[in-house]
Design a protein around this motif. Structure first.
Motif, PDB file in Angstrom:
ATOM      1  N   ILE A   1      41.426  27.236 -35.431  1.00 55.41           N
ATOM      2  CA  ILE A   1      40.446  28.191 -35.962  1.00 55.41           C
ATOM      3  C   ILE A   1      39.339  27.424 -36.675  1.00 55.41           C
ATOM      4  O   ILE A   1      39.598  26.759 -37.685  1.00 55.41           O
ATOM      5  CB  ILE A   1      41.120  29.128 -36.997  1.00 55.41           C
ATOM      6  CG1 ILE A   1      42.323  29.842 -36.392  1.00 55.41           C
ATOM      7  CG2 ILE A   1      40.120  30.120 -37.577  1.00 55.41           C
ATOM      8  CD1 ILE A   1      43.234  30.494 -37.436  1.00 55.41           C
TER       9      ILE A   1
ATOM     10  N   MET B   1      36.727  28.168 -38.762  1.00 54.54           N
ATOM     11  CA  MET B   1      35.942  29.036 -39.667  1.00 54.54           C
ATOM     12  C   MET B   1      35.538  28.286 -40.938  1.00 54.54           C
ATOM     13  O   MET B   1      34.352  28.132 -41.214  1.00 54.54           O
ATOM     14  CB  MET B   1      36.759  30.279 -40.048  1.00 54.54           C
ATOM     15  CG  MET B   1      37.048  31.225 -38.915  1.00 54.54           C
ATOM     16  SD  MET B   1      37.807  32.752 -39.561  1.00 54.54           S
ATOM     17  CE  MET B   1      38.557  33.409 -38.091  1.00 54.54           C
ATOM     18  N   SER B   2      36.506  27.846 -41.755  1.00 52.15           N
ATOM     19  CA  SER B   2      36.207  27.305 -43.094  1.00 52.15           C
ATOM     20  C   SER B   2      35.403  26.018 -43.028  1.00 52.15           C
ATOM     21  O   SER B   2      35.550  25.218 -42.099  1.00 52.15           O
ATOM     22  CB  SER B   2      37.510  27.030 -43.851  1.00 52.15           C
ATOM     23  OG  SER B   2      38.295  28.179 -43.891  1.00 52.15           O
TER      24      SER B   2
ATOM     25  N   GLY C   1      34.332  28.975 -47.632  1.00 51.49           N
ATOM     26  CA  GLY C   1      35.716  29.394 -47.373  1.00 51.49           C
ATOM     27  C   GLY C   1      35.756  30.901 -47.468  1.00 51.49           C
ATOM     28  O   GLY C   1      35.573  31.613 -46.470  1.00 51.49           O
ATOM     29  N   SER C   2      35.949  31.402 -48.691  1.00 51.16           N
ATOM     30  CA  SER C   2      35.914  32.864 -48.887  1.00 51.16           C
ATOM     31  C   SER C   2      34.566  33.411 -48.449  1.00 51.16           C
ATOM     32  O   SER C   2      34.474  34.482 -47.842  1.00 51.16           O
ATOM     33  CB  SER C   2      36.119  33.197 -50.365  1.00 51.16           C
ATOM     34  OG  SER C   2      37.345  32.694 -50.795  1.00 51.16           O
TER      35      SER C   2
ATOM     36  N   TRP D   1      40.105  22.331 -43.302  1.00 48.82           N
ATOM     37  CA  TRP D   1      41.423  23.009 -43.304  1.00 48.82           C
ATOM     38  C   TRP D   1      41.785  23.499 -41.913  1.00 48.82           C
ATOM     39  O   TRP D   1      42.421  24.533 -41.764  1.00 48.82           O
ATOM     40  CB  TRP D   1      41.464  24.208 -44.277  1.00 48.82           C
ATOM     41  CG  TRP D   1      40.920  23.959 -45.628  1.00 48.82           C
ATOM     42  CD1 TRP D   1      39.928  24.634 -46.250  1.00 48.82           C
ATOM     43  CD2 TRP D   1      41.348  22.957 -46.567  1.00 48.82           C
ATOM     44  NE1 TRP D   1      39.690  24.117 -47.493  1.00 48.82           N
ATOM     45  CE2 TRP D   1      40.554  23.089 -47.718  1.00 48.82           C
ATOM     46  CE3 TRP D   1      42.311  21.956 -46.534  1.00 48.82           C
ATOM     47  CZ2 TRP D   1      40.696  22.268 -48.819  1.00 48.82           C
ATOM     48  CZ3 TRP D   1      42.443  21.137 -47.641  1.00 48.82           C
ATOM     49  CH2 TRP D   1      41.653  21.294 -48.748  1.00 48.82           C
ATOM     50  N   THR D   2      41.364  22.768 -40.886  1.00 45.90           N
ATOM     51  CA  THR D   2      41.577  23.259 -39.526  1.00 45.90           C
ATOM     52  C   THR D   2      43.001  22.920 -39.072  1.00 45.90           C
ATOM     53  O   THR D   2      43.283  21.811 -38.633  1.00 45.90           O
ATOM     54  CB  THR D   2      40.539  22.650 -38.567  1.00 45.90           C
ATOM     55  OG1 THR D   2      39.299  22.534 -39.240  1.00 45.90           O
ATOM     56  CG2 THR D   2      40.391  23.500 -37.330  1.00 45.90           C
ATOM     57  N   THR D   3      43.870  23.922 -39.170  1.00 49.91           N
ATOM     58  CA  THR D   3      45.271  23.742 -38.782  1.00 49.91           C
ATOM     59  C   THR D   3      45.354  23.367 -37.301  1.00 49.91           C
ATOM     60  O   THR D   3      44.728  24.023 -36.455  1.00 49.91           O
ATOM     61  CB  THR D   3      46.047  25.057 -39.034  1.00 49.91           C
ATOM     62  OG1 THR D   3      45.851  25.447 -40.390  1.00 49.91           O
ATOM     63  CG2 THR D   3      47.538  24.893 -38.746  1.00 49.91           C
TER      64      THR D   3
ATOM     65  N   PHE E   1      46.707  20.184 -41.520  1.00 45.03           N
ATOM     66  CA  PHE E   1      45.266  20.416 -41.710  1.00 45.03           C
ATOM     67  C   PHE E   1      44.442  19.263 -41.190  1.00 45.03           C
ATOM     68  O   PHE E   1      44.917  18.121 -41.137  1.00 45.03           O
ATOM     69  CB  PHE E   1      44.932  20.435 -43.195  1.00 45.03           C
ATOM     70  CG  PHE E   1      45.438  21.585 -43.969  1.00 45.03           C
ATOM     71  CD1 PHE E   1      45.290  22.880 -43.530  1.00 45.03           C
ATOM     72  CD2 PHE E   1      46.024  21.366 -45.211  1.00 45.03           C
ATOM     73  CE1 PHE E   1      45.717  23.938 -44.302  1.00 45.03           C
ATOM     74  CE2 PHE E   1      46.453  22.415 -45.981  1.00 45.03           C
ATOM     75  CZ  PHE E   1      46.306  23.702 -45.534  1.00 45.03           C
TER      76      PHE E   1
ATOM     77  N   SER F   1      50.023  28.081 -50.846  1.00 42.40           N
ATOM     78  CA  SER F   1      49.063  28.348 -49.762  1.00 42.40           C
ATOM     79  C   SER F   1      49.116  29.803 -49.281  1.00 42.40           C
ATOM     80  O   SER F   1      48.190  30.279 -48.626  1.00 42.40           O
ATOM     81  CB  SER F   1      49.333  27.411 -48.572  1.00 42.40           C
ATOM     82  OG  SER F   1      50.496  27.819 -47.885  1.00 42.40           O
TER      83      SER F   1
ATOM     84  N   LEU G   1      46.223  31.897 -50.103  1.00 50.05           N
ATOM     85  CA  LEU G   1      44.917  31.331 -49.724  1.00 50.05           C
ATOM     86  C   LEU G   1      44.630  31.562 -48.244  1.00 50.05           C
ATOM     87  O   LEU G   1      43.589  32.080 -47.861  1.00 50.05           O
ATOM     88  CB  LEU G   1      44.906  29.808 -49.973  1.00 50.05           C
ATOM     89  CG  LEU G   1      44.997  29.339 -51.416  1.00 50.05           C
ATOM     90  CD1 LEU G   1      45.178  27.829 -51.470  1.00 50.05           C
ATOM     91  CD2 LEU G   1      43.734  29.737 -52.166  1.00 50.05           C
ATOM     92  N   ARG G   2      45.594  31.152 -47.392  1.00 50.26           N
ATOM     93  CA  ARG G   2      45.375  31.196 -45.933  1.00 50.26           C
ATOM     94  C   ARG G   2      45.062  32.632 -45.489  1.00 50.26           C
ATOM     95  O   ARG G   2      45.626  33.581 -46.021  1.00 50.26           O
ATOM     96  CB  ARG G   2      46.628  30.664 -45.214  1.00 50.26           C
ATOM     97  CG  ARG G   2      47.835  31.468 -45.574  1.00 50.26           C
ATOM     98  CD  ARG G   2      49.122  31.048 -44.925  1.00 50.26           C
ATOM     99  NE  ARG G   2      50.100  32.107 -45.190  1.00 50.26           N
ATOM    100  CZ  ARG G   2      51.337  32.117 -44.793  1.00 50.26           C
ATOM    101  NH1 ARG G   2      51.799  31.117 -44.094  1.00 50.26           N
ATOM    102  NH2 ARG G   2      52.134  33.114 -45.076  1.00 50.26           N
TER     103      ARG G   2
ATOM    104  N   THR H   1      41.879  34.789 -49.426  1.00 49.68           N
ATOM    105  CA  THR H   1      42.560  34.627 -50.718  1.00 49.68           C
ATOM    106  C   THR H   1      42.897  35.997 -51.328  1.00 49.68           C
ATOM    107  O   THR H   1      42.369  37.034 -50.903  1.00 49.68           O
ATOM    108  CB  THR H   1      41.679  33.856 -51.725  1.00 49.68           C
ATOM    109  OG1 THR H   1      40.541  34.677 -52.030  1.00 49.68           O
ATOM    110  CG2 THR H   1      41.215  32.525 -51.173  1.00 49.68           C
TER     111      THR H   1
ATOM    112  N   GLU I   1      42.034  37.274 -54.154  1.00 50.61           N
ATOM    113  CA  GLU I   1      40.892  37.997 -54.736  1.00 50.61           C
ATOM    114  C   GLU I   1      40.066  38.676 -53.636  1.00 50.61           C
ATOM    115  O   GLU I   1      39.607  39.813 -53.800  1.00 50.61           O
ATOM    116  CB  GLU I   1      39.998  37.024 -55.533  1.00 50.61           C
ATOM    117  CG  GLU I   1      40.611  36.505 -56.830  1.00 50.61           C
ATOM    118  CD  GLU I   1      41.723  35.476 -56.592  1.00 50.61           C
ATOM    119  OE1 GLU I   1      41.816  34.909 -55.484  1.00 50.61           O
ATOM    120  OE2 GLU I   1      42.520  35.251 -57.526  1.00 50.61           O
TER     121      GLU I   1
END
Ligand SMILES: Cc1cc2nc3c(=O)[nH]c(=O)nc-3n(C[C@H](O)[C@H](O)[C@H](O)COP(=O)(O)OP(=O)(O)OC[C@H]3O[C@@H](n4cnc5c(N)ncnc54)[C@H](O)[C@@H]3O)c2cc1C
Length: 381
Positions: free
Chosen positions: A128, A130-131, A136-137, A161-163, A215, A359, A362-363, A366, A368
Protein backbone atom coordinates in the motif's frame (compact mmCIF):
# COMPACT_ATOMS: atom_id res chain seq x y z
CA UNK A 1 -29.25 5.85 14.55
CA UNK A 2 -26.47 3.61 13.26
CA UNK A 3 -27.53 0.25 11.91
CA UNK A 4 -25.52 -2.86 12.91
CA UNK A 5 -27.76 -5.51 11.30
CA UNK A 6 -27.83 -9.07 12.64
CA UNK A 7 -26.07 -11.43 10.27
CA UNK A 8 -28.48 -14.07 8.95
CA UNK A 9 -27.69 -17.74 9.61
CA UNK A 10 -25.79 -18.68 6.49
CA UNK A 11 -25.80 -22.42 5.90
CA UNK A 12 -23.10 -22.44 3.18
CA UNK A 13 -20.78 -20.27 5.29
CA UNK A 14 -21.09 -22.56 8.32
CA UNK A 15 -20.43 -25.65 6.19
CA UNK A 16 -17.37 -23.89 4.82
CA UNK A 17 -16.14 -23.23 8.38
CA UNK A 18 -15.68 -26.97 8.99
CA UNK A 19 -13.77 -27.35 5.70
CA UNK A 20 -11.47 -24.41 6.51
CA UNK A 21 -10.79 -25.72 10.03
CA UNK A 22 -9.88 -29.17 8.68
CA UNK A 23 -7.59 -27.62 6.05
CA UNK A 24 -5.83 -25.41 8.62
CA UNK A 25 -5.43 -28.22 11.14
CA UNK A 26 -3.41 -30.13 8.52
CA UNK A 27 -1.69 -27.22 6.77
CA UNK A 28 -0.26 -25.38 9.78
CA UNK A 29 -0.07 -28.20 12.31
CA UNK A 30 3.60 -27.50 13.08
CA UNK A 31 3.35 -23.79 13.90
CA UNK A 32 4.38 -22.86 17.43
CA UNK A 33 2.19 -20.50 19.54
CA UNK A 34 4.68 -17.68 18.88
CA UNK A 35 4.49 -18.27 15.11
CA UNK A 36 0.71 -18.34 15.37
CA UNK A 37 0.78 -14.99 17.22
CA UNK A 38 2.67 -13.54 14.25
CA UNK A 39 -0.20 -14.55 11.93
CA UNK A 40 -0.89 -11.29 10.06
CA UNK A 41 2.87 -10.64 9.97
CA UNK A 42 3.70 -14.20 8.86
CA UNK A 43 4.82 -14.13 5.22
CA UNK A 44 4.54 -17.48 3.43
CA UNK A 45 3.81 -17.55 -0.30
CA UNK A 46 3.34 -21.34 -0.24
CA UNK A 47 0.54 -21.04 2.32
CA UNK A 48 -1.16 -18.29 0.29
CA UNK A 49 -0.96 -20.46 -2.86
CA UNK A 50 -2.48 -23.38 -0.96
CA UNK A 51 -5.35 -21.15 0.18
CA UNK A 52 -5.78 -19.88 -3.40
CA UNK A 53 -5.84 -23.46 -4.71
CA UNK A 54 -8.79 -24.17 -2.40
CA UNK A 55 -10.68 -21.21 -3.91
CA UNK A 56 -10.45 -19.15 -0.72
CA UNK A 57 -8.94 -15.96 -2.11
CA UNK A 58 -10.76 -13.44 -4.30
CA UNK A 59 -13.82 -15.32 -3.09
CA UNK A 60 -16.47 -12.70 -3.90
CA UNK A 61 -15.04 -11.63 -7.27
CA UNK A 62 -16.50 -12.59 -10.67
CA UNK A 63 -15.38 -15.95 -12.05
CA UNK A 64 -14.09 -14.33 -15.22
CA UNK A 65 -11.35 -12.67 -13.12
CA UNK A 66 -10.41 -15.85 -11.25
CA UNK A 67 -12.89 -15.21 -8.44
CA UNK A 68 -15.50 -17.60 -7.04
CA UNK A 69 -18.67 -15.49 -6.77
CA UNK A 70 -19.22 -16.44 -3.15
CA UNK A 71 -20.80 -14.26 -0.45
CA UNK A 72 -19.19 -11.75 1.92
CA UNK A 73 -20.14 -14.14 4.76
CA UNK A 74 -18.20 -17.02 3.21
CA UNK A 75 -15.15 -14.77 2.80
CA UNK A 76 -15.61 -13.66 6.41
CA UNK A 77 -15.46 -17.27 7.59
CA UNK A 78 -12.14 -17.87 5.79
CA UNK A 79 -10.60 -14.64 7.11
CA UNK A 80 -11.83 -15.30 10.64
CA UNK A 81 -10.70 -18.94 10.74
CA UNK A 82 -7.24 -18.25 9.28
CA UNK A 83 -6.63 -15.52 11.87
CA UNK A 84 -8.07 -17.49 14.78
CA UNK A 85 -5.80 -20.42 13.87
CA UNK A 86 -2.74 -18.13 13.55
CA UNK A 87 -2.06 -18.96 9.89
CA UNK A 88 0.63 -16.94 8.04
CA UNK A 89 -1.60 -14.67 5.98
CA UNK A 90 0.68 -11.73 5.17
CA UNK A 91 1.59 -12.72 1.58
CA UNK A 92 -2.01 -12.48 0.35
CA UNK A 93 -3.60 -10.21 2.97
CA UNK A 94 -3.34 -6.77 1.38
CA UNK A 95 -4.04 -8.00 -2.17
CA UNK A 96 -7.12 -10.01 -1.19
CA UNK A 97 -8.49 -7.40 1.22
CA UNK A 98 -8.04 -4.11 -0.61
CA UNK A 99 -5.82 -4.02 -3.72
CA UNK A 100 -7.85 -6.62 -5.64
CA UNK A 101 -11.21 -5.00 -4.71
CA UNK A 102 -9.78 -1.59 -5.70
CA UNK A 103 -8.71 -2.91 -9.11
CA UNK A 104 -12.06 -4.65 -9.53
CA UNK A 105 -13.87 -1.37 -8.83
CA UNK A 106 -11.66 1.11 -10.69
CA UNK A 107 -9.04 -0.80 -12.72
CA UNK A 108 -8.83 -1.08 -16.50
CA UNK A 109 -9.96 -4.29 -18.18
CA UNK A 110 -6.31 -5.18 -18.87
CA UNK A 111 -5.36 -4.65 -15.19
CA UNK A 112 -8.26 -6.80 -14.03
CA UNK A 113 -7.58 -9.60 -16.49
CA UNK A 114 -3.86 -9.79 -15.83
CA UNK A 115 -3.73 -9.31 -12.06
CA UNK A 116 -6.95 -10.45 -10.36
CA UNK A 117 -6.55 -14.15 -11.32
CA UNK A 118 -3.01 -14.10 -9.87
CA UNK A 119 -4.26 -12.64 -6.58
CA UNK A 120 -7.01 -15.25 -6.42
CA UNK A 121 -4.37 -17.94 -6.95
CA UNK A 122 -2.38 -16.58 -3.97
CA UNK A 123 0.40 -15.72 -6.37
CA UNK A 124 0.59 -11.93 -6.31
CA UNK A 125 1.74 -9.78 -3.37
CA UNK A 126 0.65 -6.14 -3.04
CA UNK A 127 1.77 -3.25 -0.88
CA UNK A 128 0.00 0.00 0.00
CA UNK A 129 1.66 3.25 -1.12
CA UNK A 130 -0.27 5.82 0.89
CA UNK A 131 1.75 7.18 3.87
CA UNK A 132 4.65 9.60 3.44
CA UNK A 133 7.07 11.28 5.87
CA UNK A 134 4.78 14.33 6.18
CA UNK A 135 1.52 12.73 5.19
CA UNK A 136 0.09 9.97 7.39
CA UNK A 137 -3.23 10.89 8.97
CA UNK A 138 -3.35 13.89 6.68
CA UNK A 139 -3.28 11.84 3.49
CA UNK A 140 -4.43 14.77 1.35
CA UNK A 141 -1.03 16.43 2.03
CA UNK A 142 0.59 13.78 -0.20
CA UNK A 143 3.68 15.14 -1.99
CA UNK A 144 4.84 12.23 -4.15
CA UNK A 145 4.31 13.46 -7.65
CA UNK A 146 3.76 11.76 -11.00
CA UNK A 147 4.47 14.14 -13.88
CA UNK A 148 2.81 13.25 -17.18
CA UNK A 149 5.49 12.55 -19.84
CA UNK A 150 5.19 10.99 -23.32
CA UNK A 151 4.03 7.38 -22.88
CA UNK A 152 3.44 7.60 -19.12
CA UNK A 153 4.55 9.24 -15.89
CA UNK A 154 7.76 10.17 -14.05
CA UNK A 155 7.35 9.65 -10.31
CA UNK A 156 9.39 11.39 -7.59
CA UNK A 157 8.81 11.18 -3.85
CA UNK A 158 9.00 8.93 -0.77
CA UNK A 159 6.51 6.48 0.68
CA UNK A 160 6.86 5.39 4.33
CA UNK A 161 5.78 2.44 6.51
CA UNK A 162 5.17 0.40 3.37
CA UNK A 163 4.44 -3.09 4.66
CA UNK A 164 5.95 -5.84 2.47
CA UNK A 165 7.35 -3.45 -0.19
CA UNK A 166 10.50 -5.64 -0.20
CA UNK A 167 8.41 -8.72 -1.08
CA UNK A 168 5.66 -7.19 -3.18
CA UNK A 169 4.96 -7.68 -6.87
CA UNK A 170 2.88 -4.47 -7.07
CA UNK A 171 2.07 -1.30 -5.17
CA UNK A 172 -1.01 0.86 -5.49
CA UNK A 173 0.59 4.30 -5.31
CA UNK A 174 -1.45 7.27 -4.13
CA UNK A 175 0.16 10.45 -5.47
CA UNK A 176 -0.34 13.88 -6.94
CA UNK A 177 -0.68 14.09 -10.74
CA UNK A 178 -1.48 17.80 -10.97
CA UNK A 179 -1.67 20.95 -8.84
CA UNK A 180 0.05 21.29 -5.46
CA UNK A 181 -0.47 19.88 -1.92
CA UNK A 182 -2.44 23.08 -1.18
CA UNK A 183 -5.12 21.74 -3.58
CA UNK A 184 -5.73 18.95 -1.05
CA UNK A 185 -8.04 16.27 -2.53
CA UNK A 186 -7.96 17.64 -6.07
CA UNK A 187 -5.30 16.48 -8.54
CA UNK A 188 -4.52 13.13 -6.86
CA UNK A 189 -4.52 9.74 -8.61
CA UNK A 190 -3.70 6.06 -8.06
CA UNK A 191 -1.04 4.31 -10.13
CA UNK A 192 -0.08 0.66 -10.34
CA UNK A 193 3.66 0.18 -9.72
CA UNK A 194 5.41 -3.00 -10.84
CA UNK A 195 7.75 -3.51 -7.86
CA UNK A 196 9.95 -5.98 -9.75
CA UNK A 197 10.51 -3.97 -12.92
CA UNK A 198 10.42 -0.25 -12.09
CA UNK A 199 13.70 1.57 -12.50
CA UNK A 200 14.44 4.61 -10.33
CA UNK A 201 12.76 3.06 -7.29
CA UNK A 202 14.66 2.05 -4.11
CA UNK A 203 13.23 0.03 -1.21
CA UNK A 204 14.94 0.45 2.19
CA UNK A 205 14.06 -1.61 5.29
CA UNK A 206 12.69 -0.21 8.57
CA UNK A 207 12.93 -2.54 11.58
CA UNK A 208 10.03 -2.47 14.05
CA UNK A 209 10.06 -2.68 17.88
CA UNK A 210 10.15 -6.48 17.73
CA UNK A 211 13.29 -6.26 15.53
CA UNK A 212 11.40 -7.55 12.50
CA UNK A 213 11.43 -6.25 8.94
CA UNK A 214 7.91 -5.65 7.63
CA UNK A 215 8.02 -1.90 6.99
CA UNK A 216 9.99 -0.04 4.35
CA UNK A 217 10.74 3.34 2.91
CA UNK A 218 10.21 3.45 -0.85
CA UNK A 219 11.99 6.20 -2.78
CA UNK A 220 11.01 7.17 -6.30
CA UNK A 221 13.53 9.22 -8.24
CA UNK A 222 12.14 10.06 -11.68
CA UNK A 223 10.84 6.48 -11.88
CA UNK A 224 9.02 5.83 -15.16
CA UNK A 225 5.55 4.25 -15.13
CA UNK A 226 3.70 3.51 -18.39
CA UNK A 227 0.40 5.27 -19.18
CA UNK A 228 -1.37 1.93 -18.55
CA UNK A 229 -0.37 2.21 -14.86
CA UNK A 230 -3.21 4.66 -14.15
CA UNK A 231 -5.96 3.09 -12.04
CA UNK A 232 -9.38 4.59 -12.68
CA UNK A 233 -9.57 8.27 -13.56
CA UNK A 234 -6.79 10.82 -13.29
CA UNK A 235 -7.70 13.32 -10.55
CA UNK A 236 -10.16 10.92 -8.85
CA UNK A 237 -7.48 9.55 -6.50
CA UNK A 238 -9.06 10.86 -3.31
CA UNK A 239 -12.42 9.10 -3.86
CA UNK A 240 -10.62 5.93 -4.86
CA UNK A 241 -8.25 5.91 -1.88
CA UNK A 242 -11.17 6.50 0.54
CA UNK A 243 -12.89 3.48 -0.99
CA UNK A 244 -9.65 1.48 -0.56
CA UNK A 245 -9.45 2.51 3.12
CA UNK A 246 -13.02 1.34 3.67
CA UNK A 247 -11.96 -2.15 2.47
CA UNK A 248 -8.92 -1.90 4.78
CA UNK A 249 -10.93 -1.13 7.91
CA UNK A 250 -13.81 -3.53 7.58
CA UNK A 251 -12.50 -7.00 8.47
CA UNK A 252 -12.21 -9.18 11.61
CA UNK A 253 -8.44 -8.64 11.80
CA UNK A 254 -9.36 -5.49 13.68
CA UNK A 255 -10.08 -7.49 16.82
CA UNK A 256 -8.32 -10.81 16.17
CA UNK A 257 -4.65 -9.79 15.98
CA UNK A 258 -4.04 -10.55 19.70
CA UNK A 259 -6.20 -13.69 19.77
CA UNK A 260 -3.28 -16.10 20.33
CA UNK A 261 -2.51 -14.32 23.60
CA UNK A 262 -6.04 -15.00 24.82
CA UNK A 263 -5.74 -18.63 23.70
CA UNK A 264 -2.43 -19.07 25.58
CA UNK A 265 -3.76 -17.25 28.64
CA UNK A 266 -6.75 -19.58 28.83
CA UNK A 267 -4.43 -22.56 28.35
CA UNK A 268 -2.12 -21.38 31.15
CA UNK A 269 -4.97 -20.70 33.57
CA UNK A 270 -6.92 -23.86 32.77
CA UNK A 271 -7.96 -25.60 35.97
CA UNK A 272 -7.17 -22.54 38.08
CA UNK A 273 -9.77 -22.20 40.80
CA UNK A 274 -9.13 -18.47 41.03
CA UNK A 275 -12.20 -16.22 40.91
CA UNK A 276 -10.11 -13.41 39.44
CA UNK A 277 -8.88 -15.61 36.57
CA UNK A 278 -12.39 -16.87 35.80
CA UNK A 279 -13.98 -13.42 35.92
CA UNK A 280 -11.28 -11.90 33.74
CA UNK A 281 -11.42 -14.64 31.11
CA UNK A 282 -15.23 -14.43 31.15
CA UNK A 283 -15.16 -10.67 30.66
CA UNK A 284 -12.58 -10.83 27.86
CA UNK A 285 -14.53 -13.55 26.07
CA UNK A 286 -17.78 -11.59 26.33
CA UNK A 287 -16.00 -8.55 24.95
CA UNK A 288 -14.58 -10.60 22.06
CA UNK A 289 -18.01 -12.03 21.21
CA UNK A 290 -19.53 -8.54 21.20
CA UNK A 291 -16.82 -7.30 18.83
CA UNK A 292 -17.42 -10.30 16.61
CA UNK A 293 -21.16 -9.57 16.50
CA UNK A 294 -20.48 -5.95 15.50
CA UNK A 295 -17.93 -7.02 12.92
CA UNK A 296 -20.41 -9.49 11.41
CA UNK A 297 -22.86 -6.58 11.27
CA UNK A 298 -20.33 -4.77 9.06
CA UNK A 299 -20.10 -7.88 6.84
CA UNK A 300 -23.91 -7.88 6.59
CA UNK A 301 -23.93 -4.24 5.45
CA UNK A 302 -21.25 -5.00 2.85
CA UNK A 303 -23.17 -8.03 1.58
CA UNK A 304 -26.25 -5.79 1.19
CA UNK A 305 -24.13 -3.31 -0.78
CA UNK A 306 -24.55 -0.61 1.89
CA UNK A 307 -21.99 1.90 3.15
CA UNK A 308 -20.27 0.58 6.30
CA UNK A 309 -17.54 3.22 6.78
CA UNK A 310 -18.73 4.50 10.19
CA UNK A 311 -19.59 1.05 11.56
CA UNK A 312 -16.18 -0.26 10.39
CA UNK A 313 -14.45 2.68 12.14
CA UNK A 314 -16.34 1.83 15.37
CA UNK A 315 -15.32 -1.85 15.21
CA UNK A 316 -11.70 -0.93 14.43
CA UNK A 317 -11.51 1.55 17.31
CA UNK A 318 -13.17 -0.76 19.87
CA UNK A 319 -11.13 -3.69 18.54
CA UNK A 320 -7.81 -1.82 18.87
CA UNK A 321 -8.70 -0.84 22.46
CA UNK A 322 -9.51 -4.47 23.32
CA UNK A 323 -6.33 -5.76 21.67
CA UNK A 324 -4.14 -3.21 23.40
CA UNK A 325 -5.64 -3.95 26.83
CA UNK A 326 -5.12 -7.67 26.48
CA UNK A 327 -1.31 -7.77 27.05
CA UNK A 328 -1.61 -5.61 30.19
CA UNK A 329 -4.45 -7.74 31.56
CA UNK A 330 -2.52 -10.94 30.77
CA UNK A 331 0.57 -9.62 32.51
CA UNK A 332 -1.24 -8.61 35.67
CA UNK A 333 -3.23 -11.84 35.73
CA UNK A 334 -0.16 -14.03 35.45
CA UNK A 335 1.52 -11.93 38.18
CA UNK A 336 -1.57 -12.23 40.34
CA UNK A 337 -1.50 -16.01 40.09
CA UNK A 338 1.95 -16.89 41.45
CA UNK A 339 0.86 -20.43 42.30
CA UNK A 340 0.20 -21.14 38.62
CA UNK A 341 3.19 -21.98 36.44
CA UNK A 342 2.76 -19.73 33.42
CA UNK A 343 4.09 -21.50 30.40
CA UNK A 344 7.01 -20.55 28.22
CA UNK A 345 4.62 -20.28 25.27
CA UNK A 346 2.45 -17.75 27.10
CA UNK A 347 5.47 -15.61 27.94
CA UNK A 348 6.78 -15.70 24.35
CA UNK A 349 3.36 -14.74 22.95
CA UNK A 350 2.93 -12.06 25.63
CA UNK A 351 6.33 -10.50 24.87
CA UNK A 352 5.62 -10.44 21.13
CA UNK A 353 2.09 -9.06 21.51
CA UNK A 354 3.28 -6.30 23.87
CA UNK A 355 5.75 -5.14 21.23
CA UNK A 356 3.27 -5.06 18.34
CA UNK A 357 0.20 -3.82 20.26
CA UNK A 358 1.06 -0.09 20.03
CA UNK A 359 0.67 -0.33 16.25
CA UNK A 360 -2.97 -1.49 16.49
CA UNK A 361 -4.28 2.05 17.05
CA UNK A 362 -2.09 3.47 14.24
CA UNK A 363 -2.32 1.13 11.23
CA UNK A 364 -5.25 1.71 8.90
CA UNK A 365 -6.03 5.07 10.56
CA UNK A 366 -5.15 6.29 14.05
CA UNK A 367 -7.55 6.30 17.01
CA UNK A 368 -8.05 10.07 16.81
CA UNK A 369 -8.80 9.97 13.08
CA UNK A 370 -11.30 7.12 13.49
CA UNK A 371 -13.05 8.93 16.33
CA UNK A 372 -13.37 11.97 14.06
CA UNK A 373 -15.05 9.76 11.42
CA UNK A 374 -17.37 8.28 14.05
CA UNK A 375 -18.28 11.71 15.44
CA UNK A 376 -19.11 12.96 11.95
CA UNK A 377 -21.12 9.80 11.21
CA UNK A 378 -23.15 10.33 14.40
CA UNK A 379 -23.75 13.98 13.51
CA UNK A 380 -21.74 15.17 16.53
CA UNK A 381 -19.22 17.10 14.50
C1 LIG B 1 1.58 -1.90 11.49
C2 LIG B 1 1.47 -0.76 10.52
C3 LIG B 1 1.45 -1.02 9.17
C4 LIG B 1 1.37 0.05 8.24
N1 LIG B 1 1.39 -0.25 6.92
C5 LIG B 1 1.31 0.76 6.02
C6 LIG B 1 1.36 0.48 4.62
O1 LIG B 1 1.52 -0.67 4.22
N2 LIG B 1 1.26 1.51 3.76
C7 LIG B 1 1.09 2.80 4.17
O2 LIG B 1 0.94 3.68 3.33
N3 LIG B 1 1.06 3.12 5.51
C8 LIG B 1 1.18 2.12 6.43
N4 LIG B 1 1.18 2.42 7.78
C9 LIG B 1 1.18 3.82 8.19
C10 LIG B 1 -0.11 4.28 8.88
O3 LIG B 1 -1.15 4.37 7.95
C11 LIG B 1 0.23 5.63 9.52
O4 LIG B 1 1.14 5.39 10.58
C12 LIG B 1 -1.00 6.32 10.08
O5 LIG B 1 -1.86 6.70 9.06
C13 LIG B 1 -0.60 7.56 10.91
O6 LIG B 1 0.24 8.41 10.19
P1 LIG B 1 1.60 8.95 10.83
O7 LIG B 1 2.39 7.77 11.30
O8 LIG B 1 2.23 9.86 9.84
O9 LIG B 1 1.19 9.74 12.13
P2 LIG B 1 0.61 11.22 12.19
O10 LIG B 1 -0.44 11.39 11.16
O11 LIG B 1 1.76 12.17 12.21
O12 LIG B 1 -0.09 11.21 13.61
C14 LIG B 1 0.63 11.33 14.83
C15 LIG B 1 -0.37 11.48 15.97
O13 LIG B 1 -1.14 12.67 15.78
C16 LIG B 1 -2.53 12.38 15.77
N5 LIG B 1 -3.24 13.24 14.80
C17 LIG B 1 -2.87 13.47 13.51
N6 LIG B 1 -3.79 14.26 12.90
C18 LIG B 1 -4.75 14.53 13.82
C19 LIG B 1 -5.96 15.28 13.81
N7 LIG B 1 -6.37 15.91 12.70
N8 LIG B 1 -6.71 15.32 14.93
C20 LIG B 1 -6.31 14.65 16.04
N9 LIG B 1 -5.17 13.94 16.13
C21 LIG B 1 -4.39 13.87 15.04
C22 LIG B 1 -2.62 10.94 15.33
O14 LIG B 1 -3.83 10.34 15.75
C23 LIG B 1 -1.38 10.33 16.00
O15 LIG B 1 -1.68 10.02 17.34
C24 LIG B 1 1.29 1.39 8.70
C25 LIG B 1 1.32 1.65 10.08
C26 LIG B 1 1.43 0.60 10.99
C27 LIG B 1 1.52 0.93 12.46
Amino acid sequence: MLDFPSPPHHEAAERLRDEVRAFLAAEIAGRTPLQRAESWNGFDRAFSRALGARGWLGMTWPKRYGGHERTTFERYVVVEETLAAGAPVSAHWIADRQSGPTLLKFGSEAQKESILPRIAAGDCVFCIGMSEPDSGSDLAAVRTRAEPVPGGWRVTGTKLWTTNAHEADYMILFCRTSGSPADRHKGTSQLLVDMKATEGMTVRPIYDLAGQHHFNEVHFDQAFLPATALIGTEGNGWNQVMSELAFERSGPERFLSSIQLLVELIRALRGSGSDLAQQTIGRLTAHLLTLRRLSRGVATLLEEGRDAAVQAAIVKDLGATFEQELPEIARSLVDAEPDRQSTRDLLAVLAYTMMVAPSFSLRGGTREILRGIIARGLGAR
